[in-house]
Design a protein around this motif. Structure first.
Motif, PDB file in Angstrom:
ATOM      1  N   SER A  54     -28.170  63.660  -8.933  1.00  0.00           N
ATOM      2  CA  SER A  54     -29.184  64.193  -9.845  1.00  0.00           C
ATOM      3  C   SER A  54     -29.003  65.700  -9.920  1.00  0.00           C
ATOM      4  O   SER A  54     -28.903  66.377  -8.889  1.00  0.00           O
ATOM      5  CB  SER A  54     -30.599  63.875  -9.348  1.00  0.00           C
ATOM      6  OG  SER A  54     -30.799  62.488  -9.260  1.00  0.00           O
ATOM      7  N   ARG A  55     -28.979  66.236 -11.144  1.00  0.00           N
ATOM      8  CA  ARG A  55     -28.717  67.665 -11.295  1.00  0.00           C
ATOM      9  C   ARG A  55     -29.749  68.355 -12.197  1.00  0.00           C
ATOM     10  O   ARG A  55     -29.566  69.511 -12.561  1.00  0.00           O
ATOM     11  CB  ARG A  55     -27.314  67.886 -11.861  1.00  0.00           C
ATOM     12  CG  ARG A  55     -26.209  67.332 -10.965  1.00  0.00           C
ATOM     13  CD  ARG A  55     -24.843  67.868 -11.356  1.00  0.00           C
ATOM     14  NE  ARG A  55     -24.483  67.545 -12.720  1.00  0.00           N
ATOM     15  CZ  ARG A  55     -23.935  66.395 -13.101  1.00  0.00           C
ATOM     16  NH1 ARG A  55     -23.706  65.440 -12.206  1.00  0.00           N
ATOM     17  NH2 ARG A  55     -23.609  66.180 -14.361  1.00  0.00           N
ATOM     18  N   LEU A  56     -30.814  67.649 -12.556  1.00  0.00           N
ATOM     19  CA  LEU A  56     -31.836  68.238 -13.414  1.00  0.00           C
ATOM     20  C   LEU A  56     -33.022  68.687 -12.571  1.00  0.00           C
ATOM     21  O   LEU A  56     -33.405  68.010 -11.610  1.00  0.00           O
ATOM     22  CB  LEU A  56     -32.299  67.233 -14.466  1.00  0.00           C
ATOM     23  CG  LEU A  56     -31.267  66.802 -15.494  1.00  0.00           C
ATOM     24  CD1 LEU A  56     -31.854  65.713 -16.391  1.00  0.00           C
ATOM     25  CD2 LEU A  56     -30.794  67.989 -16.335  1.00  0.00           C
ATOM     26  N   ALA A  57     -33.605  69.802 -12.963  1.00  0.00           N
ATOM     27  CA  ALA A  57     -34.733  70.331 -12.202  1.00  0.00           C
ATOM     28  C   ALA A  57     -35.607  71.179 -13.111  1.00  0.00           C
ATOM     29  O   ALA A  57     -35.151  71.728 -14.115  1.00  0.00           O
ATOM     30  CB  ALA A  57     -34.238  71.166 -11.025  1.00  0.00           C
ATOM     31  N   GLY A  58     -36.879  71.273 -12.740  1.00  0.00           N
ATOM     32  CA  GLY A  58     -37.766  72.246 -13.356  1.00  0.00           C
ATOM     33  C   GLY A  58     -37.618  73.548 -12.599  1.00  0.00           C
ATOM     34  O   GLY A  58     -38.316  73.812 -11.625  1.00  0.00           O
ATOM     35  N   GLN A  59     -36.680  74.362 -13.039  1.00  0.00           N
ATOM     36  CA  GLN A  59     -36.303  75.584 -12.337  1.00  0.00           C
ATOM     37  C   GLN A  59     -36.929  76.794 -13.031  1.00  0.00           C
ATOM     38  O   GLN A  59     -36.897  76.915 -14.243  1.00  0.00           O
ATOM     39  CB  GLN A  59     -34.782  75.721 -12.318  1.00  0.00           C
ATOM     40  CG  GLN A  59     -34.246  76.974 -11.658  1.00  0.00           C
ATOM     41  CD  GLN A  59     -32.721  76.987 -11.633  1.00  0.00           C
ATOM     42  OE1 GLN A  59     -32.087  76.139 -11.004  1.00  0.00           O
ATOM     43  NE2 GLN A  59     -32.132  77.937 -12.349  1.00  0.00           N
ATOM     44  N   ILE A  60     -37.500  77.702 -12.246  1.00  0.00           N
ATOM     45  CA  ILE A  60     -38.059  78.937 -12.796  1.00  0.00           C
ATOM     46  C   ILE A  60     -36.936  79.948 -12.985  1.00  0.00           C
ATOM     47  O   ILE A  60     -36.233  80.306 -12.032  1.00  0.00           O
ATOM     48  CB  ILE A  60     -39.138  79.516 -11.868  1.00  0.00           C
ATOM     49  CG1 ILE A  60     -40.351  78.583 -11.828  1.00  0.00           C
ATOM     50  CG2 ILE A  60     -39.553  80.912 -12.315  1.00  0.00           C
ATOM     51  CD1 ILE A  60     -41.434  79.018 -10.862  1.00  0.00           C
ATOM     52  N   ASP A  61     -36.753  80.391 -14.197  1.00  0.00           N
ATOM     53  CA  ASP A  61     -35.767  81.414 -14.520  1.00  0.00           C
ATOM     54  C   ASP A  61     -36.487  82.690 -14.948  1.00  0.00           C
ATOM     55  O   ASP A  61     -37.617  82.648 -15.435  1.00  0.00           O
ATOM     56  CB  ASP A  61     -34.845  80.939 -15.640  1.00  0.00           C
ATOM     57  CG  ASP A  61     -33.978  79.758 -15.220  1.00  0.00           C
ATOM     58  OD1 ASP A  61     -33.572  79.717 -14.048  1.00  0.00           O
ATOM     59  OD2 ASP A  61     -33.717  78.876 -16.063  1.00  0.00           O
ATOM     60  N   GLY A  62     -35.824  83.809 -14.764  1.00  0.00           N
ATOM     61  CA  GLY A  62     -36.379  85.077 -15.244  1.00  0.00           C
ATOM     62  C   GLY A  62     -37.369  85.733 -14.304  1.00  0.00           C
ATOM     63  O   GLY A  62     -38.014  86.723 -14.678  1.00  0.00           O
ATOM     64  N   PHE A  63     -37.508  85.208 -13.083  1.00  0.00           N
ATOM     65  CA  PHE A  63     -38.400  85.820 -12.108  1.00  0.00           C
ATOM     66  C   PHE A  63     -37.580  86.684 -11.165  1.00  0.00           C
ATOM     67  O   PHE A  63     -36.763  86.192 -10.400  1.00  0.00           O
ATOM     68  CB  PHE A  63     -39.150  84.749 -11.312  1.00  0.00           C
ATOM     69  CG  PHE A  63     -40.079  85.301 -10.253  1.00  0.00           C
ATOM     70  CD1 PHE A  63     -41.387  85.618 -10.554  1.00  0.00           C
ATOM     71  CD2 PHE A  63     -39.634  85.480  -8.946  1.00  0.00           C
ATOM     72  CE1 PHE A  63     -42.244  86.115  -9.581  1.00  0.00           C
ATOM     73  CE2 PHE A  63     -40.476  85.975  -7.968  1.00  0.00           C
ATOM     74  CZ  PHE A  63     -41.785  86.295  -8.291  1.00  0.00           C
ATOM     75  N   GLU A  64     -37.793  87.991 -11.236  1.00  0.00           N
ATOM     76  CA  GLU A  64     -37.137  88.930 -10.336  1.00  0.00           C
ATOM     77  C   GLU A  64     -38.176  89.411  -9.335  1.00  0.00           C
ATOM     78  O   GLU A  64     -39.089  90.166  -9.686  1.00  0.00           O
ATOM     79  CB  GLU A  64     -36.550  90.111 -11.114  1.00  0.00           C
ATOM     80  CG  GLU A  64     -35.396  89.746 -12.022  1.00  0.00           C
ATOM     81  CD  GLU A  64     -34.147  89.358 -11.246  1.00  0.00           C
ATOM     82  OE1 GLU A  64     -34.045  89.720 -10.050  1.00  0.00           O
ATOM     83  OE2 GLU A  64     -33.271  88.691 -11.830  1.00  0.00           O
ATOM     84  N   ALA A  65     -38.061  88.979  -8.103  1.00  0.00           N
ATOM     85  CA  ALA A  65     -39.082  89.282  -7.104  1.00  0.00           C
ATOM     86  C   ALA A  65     -39.307  90.780  -6.952  1.00  0.00           C
ATOM     87  O   ALA A  65     -40.445  91.235  -6.771  1.00  0.00           O
ATOM     88  CB  ALA A  65     -38.690  88.665  -5.765  1.00  0.00           C
TER      89      ALA A  65
END
Length: 415
Positions: A54-65
């Motif tokens: 499985s390679r699909l995910a609800g991934q958060i992009d664009g967050f720079e800590a």
């Protein structure tokens, strides 16, 4: 004041929201994504996932800590804690809580939930331990992995020294945290920040999630997670969650708050009986107890934000519970997490945020991607487009693996 009014529990209202989800980091951006069906599910890129089933995910992009947190916190925090700290900051700002808000440090508590802890952080440190030796392991490993770390870090960062707690109940934990926060407010703490956040998108964390056997292996992002669909084959994991500011309504008015998103009117939790006992799952009972706690009848509920496991037998059980409580197709049902993936302890609080925005705007977001609901489910699942409706109260449900069930009732309110 009469004895009856003196004994009446405090009204607990939500005055601030902060979200960190694959569907958006900003509250209104998150809400727009749910209404327009913009999915946050895509191929996982946090590491090379090409060799996994499985390679699909609800991934958060664009967050720079580094854009949201001071540099001193970065070496001591897992990615999940960074999301939690940022969402807490946004919720506090939304509620107008800060210097000059009139709240003392012991007037504010923190109650959070995580199902996975600091997975990425701790496994990076394990790799150092095994590959280089103990002298290379970060001193922050002593707490960065721990399930209570989000509560602790939020408390320290915001000088919130009131009664605080951390709960673990897998997917149900976020609602349990909010339920506990409500009790804390009713016991005399004017304000409690509450919610849940999870993230485990490192190789070990990913393998652990796949080992549970409920993650979909469908490679098409539009077909992988289909809550209540006849083609349902599992869920897609997500990361993130939401934080809410819960306040005693009277205390909120005293500090000048003029609006609230809604009231936490009811809460309940149950646990499933042992497998093979012949007794029914506890989700229906959780919903009924939450309604009773709110002093409402099933007919008073305008919409249900369902757990929506995406696993046929679990979907069927939830549909049966809803039909039993509300009658066949008796209430609109939606599963907005189809756009974010199941964020474990973060999903329930994110659903609470979505439900409160639904009450505000009088519209129910659709359940993305699901197209064919079995007739036997007897569900009025909102599909295709958002549905305008007269919304006064919402029921939010969550189930955790191995038997946890939680339910929260939200109502519109005026301060």
């Amino acid at each position: 004041m009469s004895t009856a009014s003196a004994a009446r529990p405090a009204r607990v209202v939500v005055t601030g929201l902060g979200v960190a989800t694959p569907a958006g980091l900003d509250l209104e951006r998150f809400w727009k994504s749910l209404l327009t069906g913009e999915s946050g599910i895509r191929e996982l890129t946090r590491f090379d996932s090409s060799g996994y089933p499985s390679r699909l995910a609800g991934q958060i992009d664009g967050f720079e800590a580094k854009d949201h947190l001071p540099g001193r916190l970065l070496p001591q925090t897992d990615v999940s804690t960074r999301f939690a700290l940022a969402a807490a900051d946004w919720a506090l700002a939304d509620a107008g809580v800060g210097p000059g808000s009139g709240l003392a440090d012991y007037d504010m508590g923190v109650v959070t939930s995580t199902a996975q802890g600091g997975f990425d952080f701790t496994h990076r440190e394990f790799a150092k331990l095994w590959g280089k030796g103990p002298e290379h392991v970060s001193v922050y490993e002593s707490f960065a992995w721990f399930y209570a770390v989000n509560t602790g870090q939020i408390s320290i960062r915001n000088a919130m020294r009131g009664p605080s707690a951390a709960l673990v109940a897998e997917q149900a934990g976020g609602l349990d945290a909010v339920g506990h926060a409500r009790r804390t407010v009713r016991r005399g703490t004017p304000l409690v920040l509450s919610g849940g956040v999870d993230s485990a998108f490192d190789p070990w964390g990913w393998a652990a999630q796949l080992a549970g056997g409920r993650v979909s292996t469908v490679p098409d992002a539009d077909r992988a997670y289909l809550p209540f669909d006849s083609a349902a084959s599992g869920h897609v994991p997500g990361e993130g969650g939401a934080m809410l500011i819960l306040e005693d309504a009277a205390a909120a008015r005293r500090r000048g708050v003029s609006r609230a998103y809604g009231e936490i009117a009811g809460y309940a939790a149950t646990f499933d009986p042992a497998p093979g006992s012949g007794r029914p799952p506890g989700l229906r009972r959780a919903a009924e107890l939450a309604l009773a706690d709110a002093g409402l009848e099933p007919s008073d509920i305008s919409v249900v934000f369902a757990d929506g496991a995406g696993v046929p037998e679990l979907d069927r059980a939830e549909a049966t519970a809803l039909a039993t409580v509300f009658g066949p197709r008796g209430v609109p049902v939606t599963v907005p997490k189809a756009l974010t993936g199941r964020m474990y302890a973060g999903s329930g609080p994110a659903d609470l945020a979505a439900a409160l925005l639904a009450l505000r705007d009088q519209v129910v977001p659709a359940t993305a991607h699901t197209a064919s609901v079995p007739e036997a489910y007897d569900l009025d699942l909102v599909l295709g487009e958002p549905r305008a409706a007269d919304l006064d109260a919402a029921l939010v449900l969550a189930r955790g693996r191995h038997g946890f069930n939680s339910a929260v009732v939200l109502t519109k309110c005026n301060l």
